[in-house]
Design a protein around this motif. Sequence first.
Motif, short mmCIF file in Angstrom:
data_model
loop_
_atom_site.label_atom_id
_atom_site.label_comp_id
_atom_site.label_asym_id
_atom_site.label_seq_id
_atom_site.Cartn_x
_atom_site.Cartn_y
_atom_site.Cartn_z
N PRO A 184 0.82 -1.21 0.00
CA PRO A 184 0.00 0.00 0.00
C PRO A 184 0.85 1.27 0.00
N PHE B 46 1.04 5.75 0.56
CA PHE B 46 0.50 7.04 0.93
C PHE B 46 -0.01 7.70 -0.35
N PRO B 47 -1.24 8.23 -0.35
CA PRO B 47 -1.87 8.65 -1.61
C PRO B 47 -1.04 9.54 -2.52
N ASN C 148 5.15 4.58 5.24
CA ASN C 148 3.81 4.98 5.66
C ASN C 148 2.83 4.37 4.65
N PRO C 149 1.93 3.46 5.06
CA PRO C 149 1.41 3.29 6.43
C PRO C 149 1.97 2.11 7.22
N TRP D 45 0.18 -0.23 12.07
CA TRP D 45 -0.56 -0.81 10.94
C TRP D 45 -1.05 -2.17 11.39
N PHE E 8 -5.19 3.60 1.36
CA PHE E 8 -3.84 3.47 0.84
C PHE E 8 -3.78 2.52 -0.35
N GLY F 234 -4.23 -2.26 0.95
CA GLY F 234 -4.43 -1.93 2.36
C GLY F 234 -5.77 -2.35 2.91
N ARG G 20 -4.78 2.01 9.93
CA ARG G 20 -3.59 2.74 10.35
C ARG G 20 -3.96 3.58 11.55
#
Length: 413
Positions: free
Chosen positions: A130, A132-133, A182-183, A331, A364, A368, A373
Amino acid sequence: MDQQFTIRFAERMNQLPPYLFGMINKMKMEKRWKGDDVIDLGMGNPMDPAPGPVTEKLCEVALDPKSHRYPVAGGMKNLKREIALYYKRNYDVQLTGENDVICTIGSKEGISHMSLALLGPGDTVLVPAPAFPIHVYAAVIAGANVLRIPLSSEDTFIAQIEQMCKSLYPAPKLVMLNFPHNPTGRLATKEFFSEIVKLAKKYNFMVINDFAYGKVTYDGYVAPSFLEVPGALDVGVEFSSFSKSYNMAGWRLGYCVGNPGIIDGLAKIKGYYDYGIFSAIQVAGIVAMRDCDDSIVEQASVYQNRRDVMCDGLVRMGWEVETPKAGMFVWVKIPAPYDKMGSIRFSVEMMARANVAVSPGAGFGEEGEGYLRLALVENEHRIAQALKQMKRALKEIDQEVEAGTFKLEEASA
């Protein structure tokens, strides 16, 4: 009759899904406006204060009318020099502090504008998932294709990158890394970074490492910088910020260091988009980097104690937990049978029933799904209280499932 006016967005907007974290944050604020005490384990938004000397310097400089003018777009010379000294002191990386350092309005802005400088239609980016956007959608907004590589062992991950470089035409142009991650909190070794550099030189792709959590580490673990590896400066850059290490999230101060050619591209883009960061914030950043190393250690200790409370509490609830060695999140997989709800519905139920905000793993990416998270921003007492409230909410759900008034499986409908 007047012709109806139509708002027509750019095609790229169709590629941007609803920002789930914005949805959760909106729900949180609505409940707080109604007087509910929502415990926020959702957003990685530090609640602890910035170091005293940093805030004092900001106030002092802000009173000087000279600081009210446009600043130097790429960052003050003295701040860039301090960032270079920081890298020498912490990672033995030699930077000039001139064309190999640029200041950004937080790392998120920097990554977004860097993507505009490096990427366009027809280009391909590889991203761990996954994700982070912004690591995905900065490239999407720039018009590039994104291929997500599921996080796995370092050897498998490296092998997947090489396979894609061999099979894709044109070959990937950029690999976007994020370690500590992250995450998930996953870590990377110097050996891993070294293999990435070898592949980058062999297949001619660039590398970005988001190093935002580089100093939020636990149990004696020291996170390596990507730039520590020989040859890394030839192929890539590293982003970080003052947000997590110094609790300066709202100040919006970050930086990018590394390959001068890549940084020059970011500087050129930023020259069109912004006028830099408020001078008082930059001067305060100098104080943070020069005088506040002890504050970083103290803050990491605070997060470690919160991590322990969080993980111990989840284990007592019967959840499977992998204790992270870095980052400000835990997580965790949603346990059966509640995983049938999906992470978004589970998060909404925790907000509605427990007054606890959590981040759904689906935010994510599909990798994910089934996870949460949980941020370590609240104090230890409130984290323990949040877990009690979640446990009580799950018991309530159990009773409703038994009574037939609540269906776990509705999430897939």
